[in-house]
Design a protein around this motif. Structure first.
Motif, mmCIF file in Angstrom:
data_model
loop_
_atom_site.group_PDB
_atom_site.id
_atom_site.type_symbol
_atom_site.label_atom_id
_atom_site.label_comp_id
_atom_site.label_asym_id
_atom_site.label_seq_id
_atom_site.Cartn_x
_atom_site.Cartn_y
_atom_site.Cartn_z
ATOM 1 N N ARG A 288 0.821 -1.207 0.000
ATOM 2 C CA ARG A 288 0.000 0.000 0.000
ATOM 3 C C ARG A 288 0.860 1.266 0.000
ATOM 4 N NH1 ARG A 288 -4.490 -1.392 4.613
ATOM 5 N NH2 ARG A 288 -5.037 0.815 4.320
ATOM 6 N N LEU A 289 2.075 1.142 0.500
ATOM 7 C CA LEU A 289 2.948 2.311 0.590
ATOM 8 C C LEU A 289 3.743 2.558 -0.677
ATOM 9 C CD1 LEU A 289 4.515 1.800 4.142
ATOM 10 C CD2 LEU A 289 2.804 3.512 3.526
ATOM 11 N N TRP A 290 4.159 1.489 -1.331
ATOM 12 C CA TRP A 290 5.158 1.606 -2.396
ATOM 13 C C TRP A 290 4.563 2.138 -3.686
ATOM 14 C CZ3 TRP A 290 9.950 2.295 -3.193
ATOM 15 C CH2 TRP A 290 10.526 2.047 -4.435
ATOM 16 N N THR A 291 5.275 3.096 -4.284
ATOM 17 C CA THR A 291 4.936 3.623 -5.604
ATOM 18 C C THR A 291 6.102 3.328 -6.529
ATOM 19 O OG1 THR A 291 3.621 5.423 -4.655
ATOM 20 C CG2 THR A 291 4.352 5.675 -6.945
ATOM 21 N N PRO A 292 5.902 2.598 -7.612
ATOM 22 C CA PRO A 292 7.006 2.288 -8.529
ATOM 23 C C PRO A 292 7.719 3.560 -8.991
ATOM 24 C CG PRO A 292 5.080 0.988 -9.080
ATOM 25 C CD PRO A 292 4.635 1.974 -8.031
ATOM 26 N N GLY A 293 9.053 3.494 -8.976
ATOM 27 C CA GLY A 293 9.862 4.631 -9.406
ATOM 28 C C GLY A 293 10.057 5.693 -8.348
ATOM 29 N N ALA A 294 9.616 5.407 -7.098
ATOM 30 C CA ALA A 294 9.707 6.421 -6.038
ATOM 31 C C ALA A 294 11.152 6.836 -5.767
ATOM 32 C CB ALA A 294 9.065 5.898 -4.760
ATOM 33 N N PHE A 295 12.113 5.939 -5.972
ATOM 34 C CA PHE A 295 13.507 6.240 -5.666
ATOM 35 C C PHE A 295 14.334 6.494 -6.921
ATOM 36 C CE2 PHE A 295 12.189 5.680 -1.676
ATOM 37 C CZ PHE A 295 12.725 4.734 -0.830
ATOM 38 N N ALA A 296 13.660 6.797 -8.033
ATOM 39 C CA ALA A 296 14.369 6.893 -9.310
ATOM 40 C C ALA A 296 14.752 8.320 -9.670
ATOM 41 C CB ALA A 296 13.500 6.298 -10.423
ATOM 42 N N GLY A 297 14.463 9.303 -8.839
ATOM 43 C CA GLY A 297 14.685 10.693 -9.218
ATOM 44 C C GLY A 297 15.907 11.345 -8.624
ATOM 45 N N GLY A 298 16.921 10.582 -8.222
ATOM 46 C CA GLY A 298 18.105 11.162 -7.616
ATOM 47 C C GLY A 298 18.091 11.067 -6.108
ATOM 48 N N ASP A 299 19.205 11.482 -5.498
ATOM 49 C CA ASP A 299 19.366 11.315 -4.046
ATOM 50 C C ASP A 299 18.310 12.077 -3.252
ATOM 51 O OD1 ASP A 299 21.530 9.794 -4.703
ATOM 52 O OD2 ASP A 299 23.049 11.248 -4.021
ATOM 53 N N ASP A 300 18.095 13.333 -3.589
ATOM 54 C CA ASP A 300 17.144 14.142 -2.826
ATOM 55 C C ASP A 300 15.728 13.582 -2.936
ATOM 56 O OD1 ASP A 300 19.173 15.788 -2.041
ATOM 57 O OD2 ASP A 300 18.764 17.348 -3.534
ATOM 58 N N ALA A 301 15.361 13.150 -4.135
ATOM 59 C CA ALA A 301 14.014 12.604 -4.343
ATOM 60 C C ALA A 301 13.846 11.293 -3.582
ATOM 61 C CB ALA A 301 13.757 12.388 -5.834
ATOM 62 N N ALA A 302 14.900 10.461 -3.592
ATOM 63 C CA ALA A 302 14.837 9.190 -2.875
ATOM 64 C C ALA A 302 14.715 9.416 -1.379
ATOM 65 C CB ALA A 302 16.068 8.350 -3.183
ATOM 66 N N ASP A 303 15.482 10.378 -0.843
ATOM 67 C CA ASP A 303 15.418 10.670 0.596
ATOM 68 C C ASP A 303 14.044 11.229 0.969
ATOM 69 O OD1 ASP A 303 18.017 9.840 0.695
ATOM 70 O OD2 ASP A 303 18.888 11.859 0.901
ATOM 71 N N ALA A 304 13.477 12.066 0.115
ATOM 72 C CA ALA A 304 12.157 12.630 0.391
ATOM 73 C C ALA A 304 11.080 11.559 0.343
ATOM 74 C CB ALA A 304 11.848 13.738 -0.620
ATOM 75 N N ALA A 305 11.195 10.633 -0.625
ATOM 76 C CA ALA A 305 10.218 9.546 -0.728
ATOM 77 C C ALA A 305 10.283 8.641 0.496
ATOM 78 C CB ALA A 305 10.477 8.734 -1.993
ATOM 79 N N LEU A 306 11.496 8.377 0.962
ATOM 80 C CA LEU A 306 11.665 7.542 2.146
ATOM 81 C C LEU A 306 11.004 8.199 3.360
ATOM 82 C CD1 LEU A 306 13.165 4.980 3.345
ATOM 83 C CD2 LEU A 306 14.982 6.583 3.993
ATOM 84 N N LYS A 307 11.212 9.499 3.514
ATOM 85 C CA LYS A 307 10.638 10.213 4.650
ATOM 86 C C LYS A 307 9.116 10.206 4.591
ATOM 87 C CE LYS A 307 10.762 14.693 7.015
ATOM 88 N NZ LYS A 307 11.353 16.066 7.015
ATOM 89 N N THR A 308 8.561 10.434 3.400
ATOM 90 C CA THR A 308 7.104 10.459 3.244
ATOM 91 C C THR A 308 6.494 9.107 3.578
ATOM 92 O OG1 THR A 308 7.231 12.182 1.541
ATOM 93 C CG2 THR A 308 5.223 10.831 1.607
ATOM 94 N N MET A 309 7.089 8.041 3.057
ATOM 95 C CA MET A 309 6.568 6.701 3.302
ATOM 96 C C MET A 309 6.678 6.317 4.768
ATOM 97 S SD MET A 309 8.142 4.816 -0.080
ATOM 98 C CE MET A 309 7.660 3.178 0.475
ATOM 99 N N SER A 310 7.805 6.649 5.405
ATOM 100 C CA SER A 310 7.986 6.283 6.818
ATOM 101 C C SER A 310 7.001 7.032 7.703
ATOM 102 C CB SER A 310 9.432 6.547 7.260
ATOM 103 O OG SER A 310 9.712 7.938 7.301
ATOM 104 N N ASN A 311 6.737 8.310 7.390
ATOM 105 C CA ASN A 311 5.779 9.074 8.174
ATOM 106 C C ASN A 311 4.359 8.536 7.999
ATOM 107 O OD1 ASN A 311 7.692 10.809 9.231
ATOM 108 N ND2 ASN A 311 7.423 12.352 7.631
ATOM 109 N N ARG A 312 4.025 8.129 6.795
ATOM 110 C CA ARG A 312 2.684 7.626 6.545
ATOM 111 C C ARG A 312 2.415 6.339 7.335
ATOM 112 N NH1 ARG A 312 0.330 5.114 0.915
ATOM 113 N NH2 ARG A 312 -1.780 4.668 1.703
ATOM 114 N N ALA A 313 3.427 5.468 7.391
ATOM 115 C CA ALA A 313 3.257 4.184 8.083
ATOM 116 C C ALA A 313 3.638 4.257 9.559
ATOM 117 C CB ALA A 313 4.097 3.111 7.400
#
Length: 412
Positions: A288-313
Protein backbone atom coordinates in the motif's frame (compact mmCIF):
# COMPACT_ATOMS: atom_id res chain seq x y z
CA UNK A 1 13.97 -6.67 48.16
CA UNK A 2 11.36 -4.29 49.54
CA UNK A 3 12.33 -3.21 53.06
CA UNK A 4 9.53 -3.31 55.64
CA UNK A 5 11.53 -2.38 58.76
CA UNK A 6 14.08 0.42 58.50
CA UNK A 7 14.72 0.91 62.23
CA UNK A 8 17.71 -1.44 62.34
CA UNK A 9 19.37 0.38 59.43
CA UNK A 10 19.82 3.61 61.31
CA UNK A 11 18.53 7.13 60.69
CA UNK A 12 19.91 10.00 58.61
CA UNK A 13 22.61 12.15 60.17
CA UNK A 14 21.63 15.22 62.17
CA UNK A 15 20.21 18.04 60.06
CA UNK A 16 19.42 15.78 57.10
CA UNK A 17 15.80 14.93 56.41
CA UNK A 18 14.78 11.44 55.33
CA UNK A 19 13.65 12.86 51.99
CA UNK A 20 16.94 14.64 51.23
CA UNK A 21 17.71 12.25 48.36
CA UNK A 22 14.64 11.64 46.16
CA UNK A 23 16.11 8.65 44.35
CA UNK A 24 17.45 6.58 47.26
CA UNK A 25 17.58 2.88 46.58
CA UNK A 26 16.13 0.56 49.22
CA UNK A 27 18.66 0.03 51.99
CA UNK A 28 19.96 -3.54 52.16
CA UNK A 29 21.51 -5.67 54.85
CA UNK A 30 25.08 -4.67 55.69
CA UNK A 31 24.48 -0.92 55.63
CA UNK A 32 26.57 0.87 58.21
CA UNK A 33 24.66 2.97 60.75
CA UNK A 34 24.75 6.72 60.28
CA UNK A 35 26.77 8.84 62.68
CA UNK A 36 24.35 10.54 65.08
CA UNK A 37 26.69 13.09 66.66
CA UNK A 38 28.21 14.86 63.64
CA UNK A 39 27.08 15.63 60.09
CA UNK A 40 29.56 13.02 58.84
CA UNK A 41 28.68 9.63 57.44
CA UNK A 42 30.78 6.46 57.41
CA UNK A 43 31.56 5.35 53.84
CA UNK A 44 32.55 1.79 53.09
CA UNK A 45 36.00 1.26 51.52
CA UNK A 46 34.83 -2.06 50.11
CA UNK A 47 31.93 -0.34 48.41
CA UNK A 48 34.00 2.51 46.94
CA UNK A 49 36.72 0.13 45.73
CA UNK A 50 34.18 -1.99 43.87
CA UNK A 51 32.44 1.07 42.43
CA UNK A 52 35.74 2.23 40.95
CA UNK A 53 36.76 -1.22 39.71
CA UNK A 54 33.44 -1.82 37.98
CA UNK A 55 33.85 1.47 36.11
CA UNK A 56 37.52 0.92 35.22
CA UNK A 57 38.53 3.88 37.40
CA UNK A 58 41.12 4.40 40.13
CA UNK A 59 41.55 6.95 42.91
CA UNK A 60 43.41 9.37 40.61
CA UNK A 61 40.54 9.28 38.10
CA UNK A 62 38.08 9.95 40.92
CA UNK A 63 40.18 12.90 42.14
CA UNK A 64 40.08 14.39 38.63
CA UNK A 65 36.27 14.30 38.60
CA UNK A 66 35.43 15.67 42.03
CA UNK A 67 36.94 17.96 44.67
CA UNK A 68 36.30 16.77 48.23
CA UNK A 69 37.73 17.25 51.71
CA UNK A 70 38.40 13.54 51.99
CA UNK A 71 41.18 12.20 49.75
CA UNK A 72 39.94 9.59 47.26
CA UNK A 73 42.99 7.43 48.04
CA UNK A 74 41.97 7.37 51.71
CA UNK A 75 38.51 6.11 50.73
CA UNK A 76 40.14 2.99 49.31
CA UNK A 77 42.47 2.42 52.24
CA UNK A 78 39.85 2.20 55.00
CA UNK A 79 36.30 3.16 55.90
CA UNK A 80 36.07 6.94 56.28
CA UNK A 81 33.81 9.41 58.08
CA UNK A 82 32.87 11.73 55.22
CA UNK A 83 31.17 15.12 55.20
CA UNK A 84 27.66 14.76 53.81
CA UNK A 85 28.37 17.32 51.08
CA UNK A 86 31.33 15.20 49.98
CA UNK A 87 29.15 12.10 50.05
CA UNK A 88 26.66 13.71 47.68
CA UNK A 89 29.46 14.79 45.31
CA UNK A 90 30.95 11.29 45.26
CA UNK A 91 27.56 9.71 44.64
CA UNK A 92 27.03 11.93 41.60
CA UNK A 93 30.27 10.70 40.06
CA UNK A 94 28.97 7.14 40.21
CA UNK A 95 25.46 8.10 39.17
CA UNK A 96 23.98 6.55 42.31
CA UNK A 97 22.10 7.89 45.39
CA UNK A 98 24.29 8.79 48.37
CA UNK A 99 22.92 5.91 50.45
CA UNK A 100 24.39 3.50 47.89
CA UNK A 101 27.93 4.29 49.13
CA UNK A 102 27.09 3.29 52.71
CA UNK A 103 26.47 -0.38 52.00
CA UNK A 104 29.35 -2.41 53.42
CA UNK A 105 29.41 -4.86 50.53
CA UNK A 106 31.06 -4.89 47.13
CA UNK A 107 28.83 -3.63 44.35
CA UNK A 108 27.43 -6.55 42.39
CA UNK A 109 28.23 -6.00 38.74
CA UNK A 110 24.98 -6.36 36.79
CA UNK A 111 24.62 -9.04 34.17
CA UNK A 112 24.41 -7.12 30.91
CA UNK A 113 23.48 -10.16 28.82
CA UNK A 114 24.78 -10.20 25.26
CA UNK A 115 26.70 -7.04 24.42
CA UNK A 116 25.87 -6.52 20.75
CA UNK A 117 27.45 -3.09 20.40
CA UNK A 118 30.14 -2.39 17.84
CA UNK A 119 32.21 0.74 18.35
CA UNK A 120 35.13 1.31 15.95
CA UNK A 121 35.15 -2.48 15.53
CA UNK A 122 36.15 -2.90 19.18
CA UNK A 123 34.43 -4.04 22.34
CA UNK A 124 33.61 -1.21 24.74
CA UNK A 125 33.26 -1.53 28.49
CA UNK A 126 30.17 -0.57 30.46
CA UNK A 127 30.24 3.15 31.18
CA UNK A 128 29.12 4.50 34.57
CA UNK A 129 26.00 5.88 32.88
CA UNK A 130 25.10 2.55 31.26
CA UNK A 131 25.92 0.66 34.45
CA UNK A 132 23.45 2.84 36.35
CA UNK A 133 20.73 2.14 33.75
CA UNK A 134 21.33 -1.61 33.94
CA UNK A 135 21.09 -1.50 37.72
CA UNK A 136 17.81 0.43 37.58
CA UNK A 137 16.44 -2.22 35.21
CA UNK A 138 17.55 -4.88 37.70
CA UNK A 139 15.73 -3.02 40.48
CA UNK A 140 12.55 -2.91 38.40
CA UNK A 141 12.71 -6.61 37.56
CA UNK A 142 13.51 -7.68 41.12
CA UNK A 143 10.60 -5.63 42.46
CA UNK A 144 8.29 -6.98 39.75
CA UNK A 145 9.27 -10.57 40.51
CA UNK A 146 8.62 -9.92 44.22
CA UNK A 147 5.39 -7.93 43.91
CA UNK A 148 3.77 -9.23 40.72
CA UNK A 149 4.47 -12.97 40.43
CA UNK A 150 2.50 -14.83 37.82
CA UNK A 151 2.06 -11.75 35.61
CA UNK A 152 4.90 -12.64 33.26
CA UNK A 153 5.60 -11.86 29.64
CA UNK A 154 4.44 -13.72 26.52
CA UNK A 155 6.41 -14.38 23.33
CA UNK A 156 5.93 -16.66 20.32
CA UNK A 157 7.23 -20.19 20.85
CA UNK A 158 10.07 -20.50 18.40
CA UNK A 159 11.21 -24.09 17.63
CA UNK A 160 14.84 -25.03 18.41
CA UNK A 161 15.75 -24.89 14.72
CA UNK A 162 14.44 -21.33 14.53
CA UNK A 163 12.35 -19.53 11.93
CA UNK A 164 13.17 -17.27 8.99
CA UNK A 165 12.92 -13.61 10.00
CA UNK A 166 9.74 -13.11 7.95
CA UNK A 167 7.99 -16.00 9.72
CA UNK A 168 8.89 -14.73 13.19
CA UNK A 169 7.81 -11.21 12.22
CA UNK A 170 4.41 -12.58 11.18
CA UNK A 171 4.06 -14.48 14.47
CA UNK A 172 5.02 -11.44 16.56
CA UNK A 173 2.65 -9.14 14.69
CA UNK A 174 -0.20 -11.61 15.20
CA UNK A 175 0.58 -11.97 18.92
CA UNK A 176 0.76 -8.20 19.47
CA UNK A 177 -2.51 -7.77 17.61
CA UNK A 178 -1.83 -4.41 15.93
CA UNK A 179 -3.77 -4.15 12.68
CA UNK A 180 -2.57 -2.35 9.56
CA UNK A 181 -5.50 0.07 9.82
CA UNK A 182 -4.67 0.91 13.45
CA UNK A 183 -1.08 1.59 12.46
CA UNK A 184 -2.02 3.87 9.56
CA UNK A 185 -4.71 5.70 11.52
CA UNK A 186 -2.43 6.80 14.38
CA UNK A 187 -2.75 10.58 14.40
CA UNK A 188 0.97 11.25 14.92
CA UNK A 189 4.26 9.58 15.85
CA UNK A 190 3.54 9.74 19.58
CA UNK A 191 0.19 8.02 19.11
CA UNK A 192 1.97 5.34 17.08
CA UNK A 193 4.53 4.88 19.85
CA UNK A 194 1.77 4.53 22.47
CA UNK A 195 0.02 1.98 20.23
CA UNK A 196 3.03 -0.33 20.06
CA UNK A 197 4.02 0.15 23.71
CA UNK A 198 0.46 -0.75 24.76
CA UNK A 199 0.66 -3.88 22.57
CA UNK A 200 3.90 -4.95 24.29
CA UNK A 201 2.43 -4.15 27.71
CA UNK A 202 -0.56 -6.33 26.86
CA UNK A 203 1.92 -9.22 26.49
CA UNK A 204 3.38 -8.50 29.93
CA UNK A 205 6.55 -6.69 28.76
CA UNK A 206 7.60 -3.52 30.58
CA UNK A 207 8.74 -0.74 28.25
CA UNK A 208 10.96 1.91 29.80
CA UNK A 209 11.84 5.09 27.89
CA UNK A 210 14.95 6.66 29.38
CA UNK A 211 17.56 9.19 28.35
CA UNK A 212 20.49 6.85 27.69
CA UNK A 213 23.55 9.05 28.00
CA UNK A 214 26.00 6.45 26.68
CA UNK A 215 26.26 7.16 22.91
CA UNK A 216 27.19 3.54 22.13
CA UNK A 217 23.77 2.13 23.08
CA UNK A 218 20.35 2.63 21.49
CA UNK A 219 18.36 0.11 23.56
CA UNK A 220 18.67 -2.92 25.82
CA UNK A 221 16.51 -5.65 27.29
CA UNK A 222 16.66 -7.79 30.43
CA UNK A 223 14.73 -10.76 31.79
CA UNK A 224 14.42 -12.07 35.35
CA UNK A 225 12.29 -15.15 35.95
CA UNK A 226 8.99 -14.40 34.18
CA UNK A 227 9.55 -10.62 34.08
CA UNK A 228 10.96 -8.75 31.06
CA UNK A 229 11.84 -5.11 30.50
CA UNK A 230 12.76 -3.30 27.29
CA UNK A 231 14.60 0.03 27.60
CA UNK A 232 14.69 2.46 24.67
CA UNK A 233 16.42 5.82 24.42
CA UNK A 234 14.47 9.05 24.49
CA UNK A 235 17.34 10.62 22.56
CA UNK A 236 15.70 8.94 19.56
CA UNK A 237 12.50 10.17 17.95
CA UNK A 238 9.32 8.16 18.44
CA UNK A 239 9.56 6.13 15.22
CA UNK A 240 13.08 4.80 15.97
CA UNK A 241 11.94 4.00 19.52
CA UNK A 242 9.19 1.77 18.09
CA UNK A 243 11.77 -0.04 15.98
CA UNK A 244 14.12 -0.41 18.98
CA UNK A 245 11.33 -1.80 21.16
CA UNK A 246 10.40 -4.46 18.60
CA UNK A 247 14.06 -5.27 18.01
CA UNK A 248 14.45 -5.89 21.75
CA UNK A 249 11.23 -7.91 21.86
CA UNK A 250 12.81 -10.18 19.26
CA UNK A 251 15.79 -10.59 21.61
CA UNK A 252 13.41 -11.48 24.45
CA UNK A 253 11.75 -14.06 22.17
CA UNK A 254 15.13 -15.58 21.26
CA UNK A 255 16.38 -15.56 24.90
CA UNK A 256 19.29 -13.37 23.77
CA UNK A 257 18.63 -10.17 25.72
CA UNK A 258 21.41 -7.64 26.06
CA UNK A 259 22.72 -4.25 24.94
CA UNK A 260 22.19 -3.12 21.35
CA UNK A 261 23.21 -0.35 18.99
CA UNK A 262 20.92 -1.75 16.24
CA UNK A 263 23.68 -1.86 13.63
CA UNK A 264 23.89 -4.79 11.22
CA UNK A 265 27.38 -5.95 12.20
CA UNK A 266 26.40 -9.25 13.87
CA UNK A 267 24.15 -12.09 12.74
CA UNK A 268 21.80 -11.81 15.74
CA UNK A 269 21.52 -8.02 15.40
CA UNK A 270 20.87 -8.30 11.67
CA UNK A 271 18.20 -10.94 12.27
CA UNK A 272 16.46 -8.87 14.98
CA UNK A 273 16.52 -5.83 12.68
CA UNK A 274 14.89 -7.88 9.93
CA UNK A 275 12.24 -9.16 12.32
CA UNK A 276 11.47 -5.66 13.66
CA UNK A 277 11.17 -4.31 10.12
CA UNK A 278 8.93 -7.24 9.17
CA UNK A 279 6.65 -6.65 12.15
CA UNK A 280 6.23 -2.99 11.28
CA UNK A 281 5.90 -3.49 7.52
CA UNK A 282 4.05 -6.66 6.59
CA UNK A 283 3.67 -7.29 2.87
CA UNK A 284 0.16 -5.89 2.55
CA UNK A 285 1.18 -2.63 4.24
CA UNK A 286 4.32 -2.30 2.14
CA UNK A 287 2.29 -2.87 -1.02
CA UNK A 288 0.00 0.00 0.00
CA UNK A 289 2.95 2.31 0.59
CA UNK A 290 5.16 1.61 -2.40
CA UNK A 291 4.94 3.62 -5.60
CA UNK A 292 7.01 2.29 -8.53
CA UNK A 293 9.86 4.63 -9.41
CA UNK A 294 9.71 6.42 -6.04
CA UNK A 295 13.51 6.24 -5.67
CA UNK A 296 14.37 6.89 -9.31
CA UNK A 297 14.68 10.69 -9.22
CA UNK A 298 18.11 11.16 -7.62
CA UNK A 299 19.37 11.31 -4.05
CA UNK A 300 17.14 14.14 -2.83
CA UNK A 301 14.01 12.60 -4.34
CA UNK A 302 14.84 9.19 -2.88
CA UNK A 303 15.42 10.67 0.60
CA UNK A 304 12.16 12.63 0.39
CA UNK A 305 10.22 9.55 -0.73
CA UNK A 306 11.67 7.54 2.15
CA UNK A 307 10.64 10.21 4.65
CA UNK A 308 7.10 10.46 3.24
CA UNK A 309 6.57 6.70 3.30
CA UNK A 310 7.99 6.28 6.82
CA UNK A 311 5.78 9.07 8.17
CA UNK A 312 2.68 7.63 6.55
CA UNK A 313 3.26 4.18 8.08
CA UNK A 314 4.59 5.59 11.40
CA UNK A 315 7.79 3.57 11.12
CA UNK A 316 11.45 4.54 11.28
CA UNK A 317 13.33 5.11 8.05
CA UNK A 318 15.66 2.29 9.12
CA UNK A 319 12.75 -0.15 9.35
CA UNK A 320 11.43 0.92 5.96
CA UNK A 321 14.83 0.62 4.28
CA UNK A 322 15.38 -2.86 5.70
CA UNK A 323 11.94 -4.00 4.54
CA UNK A 324 12.48 -2.56 1.04
CA UNK A 325 15.86 -4.25 0.77
CA UNK A 326 14.74 -7.61 2.14
CA UNK A 327 11.77 -7.69 -0.25
CA UNK A 328 14.20 -6.86 -3.11
CA UNK A 329 12.32 -3.64 -3.91
CA UNK A 330 15.60 -1.72 -3.69
CA UNK A 331 19.11 -3.07 -4.19
CA UNK A 332 21.78 -3.48 -1.53
CA UNK A 333 23.74 -0.68 -3.23
CA UNK A 334 20.74 1.67 -3.00
CA UNK A 335 20.25 0.68 0.66
CA UNK A 336 23.93 1.39 1.45
CA UNK A 337 23.84 4.77 -0.28
CA UNK A 338 20.71 5.96 1.52
CA UNK A 339 21.98 4.67 4.88
CA UNK A 340 25.28 6.52 4.36
CA UNK A 341 23.40 9.78 3.79
CA UNK A 342 21.24 9.16 6.87
CA UNK A 343 24.34 8.47 8.99
CA UNK A 344 25.87 11.71 7.78
CA UNK A 345 22.79 13.69 8.80
CA UNK A 346 22.79 12.11 12.26
CA UNK A 347 26.43 13.11 12.81
CA UNK A 348 25.70 16.72 11.89
CA UNK A 349 22.79 16.97 14.30
CA UNK A 350 19.90 16.11 12.04
CA UNK A 351 18.25 13.96 14.68
CA UNK A 352 15.77 14.56 17.47
CA UNK A 353 14.55 18.10 17.95
CA UNK A 354 15.09 19.64 21.40
CA UNK A 355 12.28 22.18 21.19
CA UNK A 356 9.61 21.96 23.86
CA UNK A 357 9.54 18.89 26.02
CA UNK A 358 7.41 16.75 28.31
CA UNK A 359 6.62 17.58 31.93
CA UNK A 360 8.56 16.27 34.92
CA UNK A 361 5.94 13.64 35.71
CA UNK A 362 5.59 12.55 32.08
CA UNK A 363 9.33 11.90 32.02
CA UNK A 364 9.13 10.05 35.35
CA UNK A 365 6.27 7.86 34.07
CA UNK A 366 8.06 7.10 30.80
CA UNK A 367 11.25 6.17 32.65
CA UNK A 368 9.58 3.18 34.25
CA UNK A 369 6.68 2.72 31.84
CA UNK A 370 2.96 3.03 32.46
CA UNK A 371 2.38 -0.66 33.17
CA UNK A 372 5.05 -0.86 35.88
CA UNK A 373 3.88 2.48 37.33
CA UNK A 374 0.27 1.29 37.57
CA UNK A 375 1.29 -1.98 39.21
CA UNK A 376 3.42 -0.20 41.82
CA UNK A 377 0.67 2.31 42.57
CA UNK A 378 -1.87 -0.50 42.91
CA UNK A 379 0.49 -2.38 45.25
CA UNK A 380 0.85 0.78 47.36
CA UNK A 381 -2.93 1.31 47.43
CA UNK A 382 -3.49 -2.29 48.52
CA UNK A 383 -0.84 -2.06 51.24
CA UNK A 384 1.72 -4.45 49.74
CA UNK A 385 4.34 -1.68 49.56
CA UNK A 386 4.57 1.49 51.62
CA UNK A 387 4.73 5.01 50.21
CA UNK A 388 8.48 5.40 50.72
CA UNK A 389 9.34 2.16 48.93
CA UNK A 390 6.85 3.08 46.20
CA UNK A 391 8.64 6.40 45.71
CA UNK A 392 11.91 4.54 45.14
CA UNK A 393 10.34 2.27 42.53
CA UNK A 394 8.54 5.17 40.86
CA UNK A 395 11.74 7.22 40.76
CA UNK A 396 10.33 10.33 42.46
CA UNK A 397 10.57 11.86 45.90
CA UNK A 398 8.12 10.60 48.50
CA UNK A 399 6.47 14.04 48.59
CA UNK A 400 5.88 13.81 44.81
CA UNK A 401 4.08 10.46 44.80
CA UNK A 402 0.64 12.06 44.93
CA UNK A 403 1.29 14.27 41.90
CA UNK A 404 2.84 11.31 40.07
CA UNK A 405 -0.32 9.24 40.61
CA UNK A 406 -2.51 12.18 39.52
CA UNK A 407 -0.62 12.56 36.23
CA UNK A 408 -0.53 8.81 35.68
CA UNK A 409 -4.31 8.52 35.96
CA UNK A 410 -4.87 11.69 33.92
CA UNK A 411 -2.71 10.26 31.14
CA UNK A 412 -4.90 7.16 30.89
Amino acid sequence: MIIKDRQKYGTPPMGISPGAEPHDLPVTAGTKPYCRTTPKVRVSAIRVSSLLANRHMDADALAERVTTVVRPHDLLAADQDVEFDDLVKLAKVFGRPWSYLLIDQAEVYPNAGSDNRTYANQRVSLSPELLAELQMADLMLAAAADLFPGEGYQVPRVPPEGWPAERLATEIRALLGVSVDEQLEAKDEYAALRLWVAALNARGVYVSQRSLKDPTVRAFSKVLDDQAVIVVSTKDDSHPRIFSALHEYCHVTLHSTGICDLLDHGDVERYCNQVAAGVLLPRDLLDRLWTPGAFAGGDDAADAALKTMSNRAHVSQQALLIALRDRHIISQDAYDAIEARRAGRRKTGGGKSSSGGPTYYTVAINRIGRMFAHRVVNAMTEGFVDRQDASVLLGVGEHNVGNFVHDLVAGD
